[in-house]
Design an enzyme around this catalytic site. Structure first.
Site, PDB file in Angstrom:
ATOM      1  N   GLU A 404      -0.284  13.438  -6.326  1.00  9.23           N
ATOM      2  CA  GLU A 404      -1.196  14.325  -7.090  1.00  9.23           C
ATOM      3  C   GLU A 404      -2.035  13.499  -8.072  1.00  9.23           C
ATOM      4  O   GLU A 404      -2.332  13.948  -9.169  1.00  9.23           O
ATOM      5  CB  GLU A 404      -0.426  15.415  -7.849  1.00  9.23           C
ATOM      6  CG  GLU A 404       0.511  16.270  -7.026  1.00  9.23           C
ATOM      7  CD  GLU A 404      -0.184  17.242  -6.077  1.00  9.23           C
ATOM      8  OE1 GLU A 404      -1.425  17.236  -6.019  1.00  9.23           O
ATOM      9  OE2 GLU A 404       0.534  17.971  -5.372  1.00  9.23           O
TER      10      GLU A 404
HETATM   11  C1  LIG Z   1       5.987  10.631  -0.584  1.00 13.43           C
HETATM   12  C2  LIG Z   1       4.504  10.748  -0.658  1.00 13.43           C
HETATM   13  C3  LIG Z   1       3.897  11.936  -0.280  1.00 13.43           C
HETATM   14  C4  LIG Z   1       2.511  12.040  -0.294  1.00 13.43           C
HETATM   15  N1  LIG Z   1       1.913  13.188   0.160  1.00 13.43           N
HETATM   16  C5  LIG Z   1       0.567  13.202   0.350  1.00 13.43           C
HETATM   17  C6  LIG Z   1      -0.063  14.289   1.034  1.00 13.43           C
HETATM   18  O1  LIG Z   1       0.582  15.278   1.429  1.00 13.43           O
HETATM   19  N2  LIG Z   1      -1.400  14.225   1.250  1.00 13.43           N
HETATM   20  C7  LIG Z   1      -2.160  13.180   0.835  1.00 13.43           C
HETATM   21  O2  LIG Z   1      -3.348  13.190   1.068  1.00 13.43           O
HETATM   22  N3  LIG Z   1      -1.603  12.124   0.174  1.00 13.43           N
HETATM   23  C8  LIG Z   1      -0.263  12.116  -0.061  1.00 13.43           C
HETATM   24  N4  LIG Z   1       0.333  11.055  -0.696  1.00 13.43           N
HETATM   25  C9  LIG Z   1      -0.503   9.928  -1.127  1.00 13.43           C
HETATM   26  C10 LIG Z   1      -0.592   9.801  -2.632  1.00 13.43           C
HETATM   27  O3  LIG Z   1      -1.390  10.809  -3.156  1.00 13.43           O
HETATM   28  C11 LIG Z   1      -1.125   8.383  -2.924  1.00 13.43           C
HETATM   29  O4  LIG Z   1      -0.065   7.482  -2.636  1.00 13.43           O
HETATM   30  C12 LIG Z   1      -1.602   8.215  -4.354  1.00 13.43           C
HETATM   31  O5  LIG Z   1      -2.782   8.941  -4.559  1.00 13.43           O
HETATM   32  C13 LIG Z   1      -1.875   6.743  -4.704  1.00 13.43           C
HETATM   33  O6  LIG Z   1      -2.647   6.109  -3.749  1.00 13.43           O
HETATM   34  P1  LIG Z   1      -2.169   4.701  -3.162  1.00 13.43           P
HETATM   35  O7  LIG Z   1      -0.779   4.867  -2.686  1.00 13.43           O
HETATM   36  O8  LIG Z   1      -3.168   4.238  -2.189  1.00 13.43           O
HETATM   37  O9  LIG Z   1      -2.140   3.737  -4.411  1.00 13.43           O
HETATM   38  P2  LIG Z   1      -3.366   2.890  -4.993  1.00 13.43           P
HETATM   39  O10 LIG Z   1      -4.537   3.793  -5.210  1.00 13.43           O
HETATM   40  O11 LIG Z   1      -3.570   1.679  -4.167  1.00 13.43           O
HETATM   41  O12 LIG Z   1      -2.795   2.475  -6.397  1.00 13.43           O
HETATM   42  C14 LIG Z   1      -1.969   1.328  -6.637  1.00 13.43           C
HETATM   43  C15 LIG Z   1      -1.811   1.160  -8.151  1.00 13.43           C
HETATM   44  O13 LIG Z   1      -3.099   0.915  -8.754  1.00 13.43           O
HETATM   45  C16 LIG Z   1      -3.370   1.889  -9.747  1.00 13.43           C
HETATM   46  N5  LIG Z   1      -4.792   2.206  -9.751  1.00 13.43           N
HETATM   47  C17 LIG Z   1      -5.577   2.545  -8.716  1.00 13.43           C
HETATM   48  N6  LIG Z   1      -6.832   2.786  -9.122  1.00 13.43           N
HETATM   49  C18 LIG Z   1      -6.836   2.596 -10.452  1.00 13.43           C
HETATM   50  C19 LIG Z   1      -7.841   2.696 -11.465  1.00 13.43           C
HETATM   51  N7  LIG Z   1      -9.086   3.090 -11.212  1.00 13.43           N
HETATM   52  N8  LIG Z   1      -7.484   2.402 -12.735  1.00 13.43           N
HETATM   53  C20 LIG Z   1      -6.214   2.049 -13.049  1.00 13.43           C
HETATM   54  N9  LIG Z   1      -5.231   1.939 -12.143  1.00 13.43           N
HETATM   55  C21 LIG Z   1      -5.538   2.224 -10.860  1.00 13.43           C
HETATM   56  C22 LIG Z   1      -2.515   3.096  -9.355  1.00 13.43           C
HETATM   57  O14 LIG Z   1      -2.273   3.939 -10.448  1.00 13.43           O
HETATM   58  C23 LIG Z   1      -1.260   2.421  -8.830  1.00 13.43           C
HETATM   59  O15 LIG Z   1      -0.437   2.073  -9.891  1.00 13.43           O
HETATM   60  C24 LIG Z   1       1.717  10.946  -0.737  1.00 13.43           C
HETATM   61  C25 LIG Z   1       2.349   9.769  -1.149  1.00 13.43           C
HETATM   62  C26 LIG Z   1       3.711   9.651  -1.101  1.00 13.43           C
HETATM   63  C27 LIG Z   1       4.338   8.354  -1.495  1.00 13.43           C
END
Ligand SMILES: Cc1cc2nc3c(=O)[nH]c(=O)nc-3n(C[C@H](O)[C@H](O)[C@H](O)COP(=O)(O)OP(=O)(O)OC[C@H]3O[C@@H](n4cnc5c(N)ncnc54)[C@H](O)[C@@H]3O)c2cc1C
Length: 592
Positions: A404
Site C-alpha cells: 500500500e
Molecule cells: C506480500 C506482498 C503483497 C503485495 N501485493 C500486491 C498486490 O496485490 N498488488 C500490487 O500491485 N502490488 C502488490 N505488492 C507490491 C508492493 O506494493 C510493492 O512491493 C511496494 O509498492 C514497493 O515496491 P518495490 O517492492 O518495487 O520496492 P521499491 O520501490 O524498489 O523500493 C525499495 C526501497 O526504496 C525505497 N524507495 C523507493 N522510492 C523511493 C523514494 N522516491 N524516496 C525514498 N525511498 C524510496 C522504498 O521505500 C523501499 O525501502 C505486494 C508486495 C508484497 C511483498
C-alpha cells in the site's frame, strides 16, 4: 486557532477539533457490535483451526474460506444493496477491517479481495461493468485481485511497461507484460490490471478475467510471513481484453490506482488494530501464566512496561483511525447529497483525506510491528517457536510497512500533500507559519496556573503544532521548491505531524470518554504517557530538522522556540504505565 467540525485534510495543523465532533469506538451501536462479533466468530471457527494448513500454501483452502466469508455476507459490507451488498456505513466498514485484521493470511487475502480487488470496479466501473462483476464479487462467487506492481515498477508505479494495443477490429485491447507480487493471484477470477495504451504517458486500467487465453499465473512466492496468502507473478501474452473492460477512461488508470491506494491505506490502518489486539491478548495471557523466580512474569516492572506500551500505542492508533473514519463518513454523506452516487462520493471522500490516510498507514503498521515484536519478547524463547501465534503475528505484521506504498513513500506524502493542499488554498498553513517564525521572540516560557487537565494537554498539542509550522517555514525558506528532495527534513516534519495527530486524536477521545464513562483515570494515564513521549519525539525531530536548515545566526532562536514549545510537565510515567498494565493484567485481555 480555529475550531471547526469537519476539518479538511491536513488542516488539523492549524485548527482545533471539538471532542464532540469525533467518533470514538466506545460509540459503536448494537448492530455494529454484532457485525464485529460475526467476524470474530468467523475467525474462530473457520480461520484459526485451519491456519497451519493455510500456511502450507494451500490455495484451494484459502479460496474455500474466502468463499465462506462471502456466503456469510462479510464481503458485501462496502457494496451498496443494489449490487447485492449490505451498504454499511464507512465506520462499519472500518470496524470489519479491524476485526478481520486478527485473521493472519486470511485477513490479507480478504482485504485484497474486498478492497483493491473489488472497489476499483465499484467506484470507477460503468453500469454494465458494475452489474457484470460487483454482485459476484460481493458474494464471493468471484474473487478479485489488483495488479499494479511490476518487476521494474514498484514505488514508481507509473513506470510500468505492461502495454495494451487496440486490435485491428477495434474489439479488444491486446495486453502484453508482467505483474509481480500480486495478492490472491493463485486463485483470483478477476484482475484489475494497470497498463499503458500505446505510448501513453500514464496508465489505463482494465478488468481482466484470469481465464482469458494468454494469462499465465506463476507459482507462489516463498515469503517471510502471510504464508497462507497467495502472492505470485502474472504474465500477459497477447491477452485479448474486450474494449468493454477498459475501466474508467483511457489514461485514468494512475488516478484510479492512487485513489484505491488511499483507500487501502485507511483500511490498513484499521486492519492492524485487530492484529495488535490479538497480540496483546496473547501477551497478557502468557504473562499471567508464566512463572520465573517463583512469581508470574506479569509482576515484573519490565514486563508491565511492555504491556502498557502495547496498550498505549494501540489505543492512540485506534483513536486516530475512528476520528478519520467519521470525517470521511461525513464527507461521503455531503458529497452523496450532491452527486447521488455512493461509490463516487466514497472514493472522492477517501482521496480527500490523503494526508490522514498516509498517517494511518505509517503509524498503524509501525504500531503493529512494535506490539508484535514485544509480544514475542514477552513470550521469551516460546515467542520464537513456530507453534505460537505471536511468532506468526510477528512475521505477518512486517508486510504492512511495505505494501500500500512503502512507509518511506507515505512519510513523504504526509508532509508533501499537506503543503500542496495548503498551497491550493484549503487552509492557511503558510500565513500561520510565517507569523510564528517572524515572531519567535514572543514564544516565552511563562508559568501557567489554574489550568484544567484537558486545557493543559490542548496547550501542549498546540505547542507541537507551532513547532511543526516553524519547521515548515524555516525549511521552505532554506530549500524552497527543492524541499521535497531533502527527504530527511521532510521525514522530520512528517514524524512530527503523525505524532501530533495521534496525540490530538487520543486527547479528544479521552475528553469525550469523560461523559461516557464515570472513571477515566486509566485513560488519563494513557494520555499522560503519550503526551510525555510525544513531546520528546517532537523535540528530537524538530531539532534534527532545525539544525539541517537554520543558518548559524538564527538557529539558536529557532531551537529555543522549539525547546519551549515542547516542554511538558513531568509526571510519574512509571506509575502511570503500571496502572495501565495493572488493568490489562487484571482483565487478562484487552478491555480498554
Ligand atoms: C506480500 C506482498 C503483497 C503485495 N501485493 C500486491 C498486490 O496485490 N498488488 C500490487 O500491485 N502490488 C502488490 N505488492 C507490491 C508492493 O506494493 C510493492 O512491493 C511496494 O509498492 C514497493 O515496491 P518495490 O517492492 O518495487 O520496492 P521499491 O520501490 O524498489 O523500493 C525499495 C526501497 O526504496 C525505497 N524507495 C523507493 N522510492 C523511493 C523514494 N522516491 N524516496 C525514498 N525511498 C524510496 C522504498 O521505500 C523501499 O525501502 C505486494 C508486495 C508484497 C511483498
Amino acid at each position: 486557532m480555529e475550531d471547526r467540525k469537519n476539518l479538511k485534510s491536513g488542516e488539523f495543523l492549524v485548527a482545533e477539533t471539538n471532542p464532540e465532533s469525533i467518533f470514538i469506538p466506545e460509540e459503536f451501536n448494537e448492530e455494529q457490535q454484532m457485525i464485529a462479533q460475526t467476524c470474530r466468530d468467523f475467525l474462530e471457527t473457520e480461520v484459526y483451526p485451519q491456519i497451519t494448513e493455510l500456511e502450507k500454501g494451500n490455495r484451494d483452502l484459502m479460496k474455500t474460506i474466502l468463499k465462506k466469508s462471502g456466503e456469510l455476507g462479510l464481503m458485501g459490507v462496502s457494496i451498496p444493496e443494489e449490487f447485492g451488498g449490505f451498504g454499511q456505513s464507512f465506520i462499519t466498514q472500518m470496524l470489519v477491517a479491524e476485526t478481520t485484521g486478527a485473521g493472519y493470511s486470511f485477513s490479507v487475502a480478504f482485504m485484497a479481495h474486498c478492497g483493491i480487488g473489488t472497489l476499483p470496479v465499484l467506484y470507477y466501473g460503468n453500469k454494465d461493468q458494475r452489474e457484470r462483476y460487483i454482485p459476484k464479487l460481493a458474494s464471493g462467487e468471484l474473487l478479485g485481485s489488483y495488479c499494479l506492481t511490476e518487476p521494474g515498477a514498484g514505488s514508481d508505479a507509473n513506470s510500468g511497461k505492461t502495454n495494451a494495443k487496440l486490435s485491428d477490429d477495434g474489439k479488444y485491447y491486446i495486453l502484453n507484460g508482467q505483474k509481480m507480487w500480486i495478492t490472491n493471484a493463485g486463485f483470483a477470477d478477476t484482475q484489475v490490471v494497470f497498463a499503458k495504451i500505446d505510448n501513453d504517458r500514464v496508465l489505463s486500467a482494465f478488468i481482466v478475467e484470469s481465464n482469458y487465453p494468454g494469462v499465465v499465473i506463476g507459482p507462489d512466492e516463498h515469503k517471510m510471513g502471510i504464508k497462507g496468502s497467495s502472492t505470485a507473478q502474472i504474465y500477459y501474452n497477447d491477452v485479448k481484453v474486450p474494449v468493454e473492460n477498459l475501466l474508467g477512461k483511457r489514461g485514468e488508470g494512475f488516478r484510479i490506482a492512487l485513489s484505491i491506494l488511499h483507500m487501502g491505506r485507511i483500511k490498513l490502518g484499521a486492519n492492524v488494530l485487530g492484529a495488535a489486539k490479538k497480540a496483546i491478548n496473547d501477551s497478557v495471557k502468557y504473562a499471567n501464566e508464566r512463572k520465573q523466580f517463583g512469581v508470574l512474569i506479569s509482576t515484573f516492572g519490565a514486563i508491565k512496561h511492555k504491556l502498557a506500551e502495547q496498550v498505549i500505542r494501540l489505543f492512540a492508533s485506534e483513536s486516530a483511525v475512528y476520528r478519520v473514519s467519521r470525517d470521511i463518513e461525513d464527507l461521503i454523506n455531503r458529497l452523496k447529497a450532491d452527486c447521488g452516487d455512493t461509490g463516487r462520493a466514497t472514493i472522492d471522500a477517501i482521496s480527500h483525506y490523503a494526508v490522514e490516510a498516509a498517517i494511518l498507514k505509517v503509524i498503524g503498521s509501525e504500531m503493529l510491528d512494535f506490539v508484535a515484536d514485544e509480544a514475542v519478547q514477552i513470550h521469551g524463547g516460546m515467542g520464537y517457536s513456530a507453534e505460537m501465534d505471536v511468532e506468526r503475528n510477528y512475521r505477518d505484521s512486517r508486510i504492512n510497512r511495505i505494501f500500500e506504498g512503502t512507509n518511506e513513500i507515505n512519510r513523504l506524502l504526509v508532509a508533501d500533500t499537506a503543503m500542496k493542499r495548503a498551497m491550493k488554498g484549503d487552509f492557511d498553513l503558510f500565513g500561520n507559519a510565517a507569523g510564528l517564525y517572524e515572531n519567535l521572540g514572543n514564544i516565552t516560557d511563562n508559568e501557567i496556573s489554574d489550568e484544567n487537565y484537558f486545557d493543559e494537554k490542548s496547550r501542549y498539542i498546540s505547542g507541537f503544532k507551532k513547532v511543526i509550522l516553524i519547521c515548515i517555514h524555516g525549511a521552505l525558506k532554506k530549500f524552497e521548491k527543492s524541499l521535497i528532495h531533502e527527504q530527511e527534513v521532510m521525514n522530520d516534519i512528517a514524524e512530527m505531524m503523525m505524532e501530533t495527530y495521534l496525540s490530538e486524536s487520543l486527547k479528544l477521545r479521552v475528553q469525550k470518554l469523560e461523559s461516557i464513562k464515570g472513571n477515566i483515570s486509566v485513560y488519563k494515564d494513557i494520555l499522560d504517557v503519550n503526551i510525555y513521549e510525544t513531546s520528546h519525539k517532537i523535540r528530537k525531530s524538530a531539532f534534527d530538522a532545525i539544525v539541517s536548515f537554520a543558518d548559524e545566526e538564527n538557529s539558536a532562536a529557532v531551537l529555543k522556540a522549539a525547546d519551549i514549545l515542547t516542554k511538558v510537565r513531568g509526571i510519574n510515567i512509571k506509575d502511570a504505565r503500571r496502572r495501565i498494565a495493572g488493568k490489562l493484567i487484571e482483565d487478562n485481555s484487552y478491555q480498554f
